[in-house]
Design a protein around this motif. Structure first.
Motif, mmCIF file in Angstrom:
data_model
loop_
_atom_site.group_PDB
_atom_site.id
_atom_site.type_symbol
_atom_site.label_atom_id
_atom_site.label_comp_id
_atom_site.label_asym_id
_atom_site.label_seq_id
_atom_site.Cartn_x
_atom_site.Cartn_y
_atom_site.Cartn_z
ATOM 1 N N ASP A 107 84.881 104.984 -43.962
ATOM 2 C CA ASP A 107 84.201 105.640 -43.203
ATOM 3 C C ASP A 107 85.276 107.056 -42.884
ATOM 4 N N GLU A 108 84.789 108.231 -43.492
ATOM 5 C CA GLU A 108 85.703 109.499 -43.249
ATOM 6 C C GLU A 108 85.522 109.849 -41.738
ATOM 7 N N GLN A 109 84.359 109.636 -41.259
ATOM 8 C CA GLN A 109 84.496 109.969 -39.862
ATOM 9 C C GLN A 109 85.294 109.441 -38.850
ATOM 10 N N ALA A 110 85.227 108.233 -39.055
ATOM 11 C CA ALA A 110 86.332 107.206 -38.231
ATOM 12 C C ALA A 110 87.517 107.549 -38.394
ATOM 13 N N THR A 160 88.756 110.360 -39.575
ATOM 14 C CA THR A 160 89.097 111.683 -39.128
ATOM 15 C C THR A 160 89.382 111.746 -37.338
ATOM 16 N N ASP A 161 88.714 110.859 -36.689
ATOM 17 C CA ASP A 161 88.843 110.487 -35.237
ATOM 18 C C ASP A 161 90.040 109.928 -35.216
ATOM 19 N N ILE A 162 90.601 109.021 -35.903
ATOM 20 C CA ILE A 162 91.968 108.379 -35.690
ATOM 21 C C ILE A 162 92.905 109.210 -35.829
ATOM 22 N N ASP A 184 92.998 112.555 -35.709
ATOM 23 C CA ASP A 184 92.997 113.513 -34.674
ATOM 24 C C ASP A 184 93.875 113.039 -33.453
ATOM 25 N N GLU A 185 93.421 111.759 -33.059
ATOM 26 C CA GLU A 185 93.926 111.028 -31.918
ATOM 27 C C GLU A 185 95.334 110.755 -32.292
ATOM 28 N N SER A 230 97.466 114.317 -31.991
ATOM 29 C CA SER A 230 97.264 114.933 -30.656
ATOM 30 C C SER A 230 98.301 114.138 -29.715
#
Length: 67
Positions: A29-32, A34-36, A38-39, A42
């Protein structure tokens, strides 16, 4: 999925908060992922392993989490 440049030579990336490790080359799951990423970037709560292997991550107490 393209890896962020800071992880271009890493396959396994750990989350220090949860002791989970992610395989950046086996992403479902590329979107998931990417979210991980990014978090983690940051909050600066990531760790890379040397050698860059799953056994080394497990040796440090990290568990594989598939995304």
């Amino acid at each position: 999925m393209d890896k962020p440049s800071v992880f271009s030579h890493s396959r396994f990336l750990g989350d220090k908060r949860t002791q989970q490790v992610y395989d950046l080359e086996e992403v479902k799951d590329e979107q998931a992922m990417t979210d991980i990423l990014d978090e983690l970037l940051s909050e600066e709560t990531f760790i890379c392993f040397s050698p860059d292997t799953l056994p080394e991550a497990r040796n440090r107490g990290y568990r594989l989490h598939e995304v």
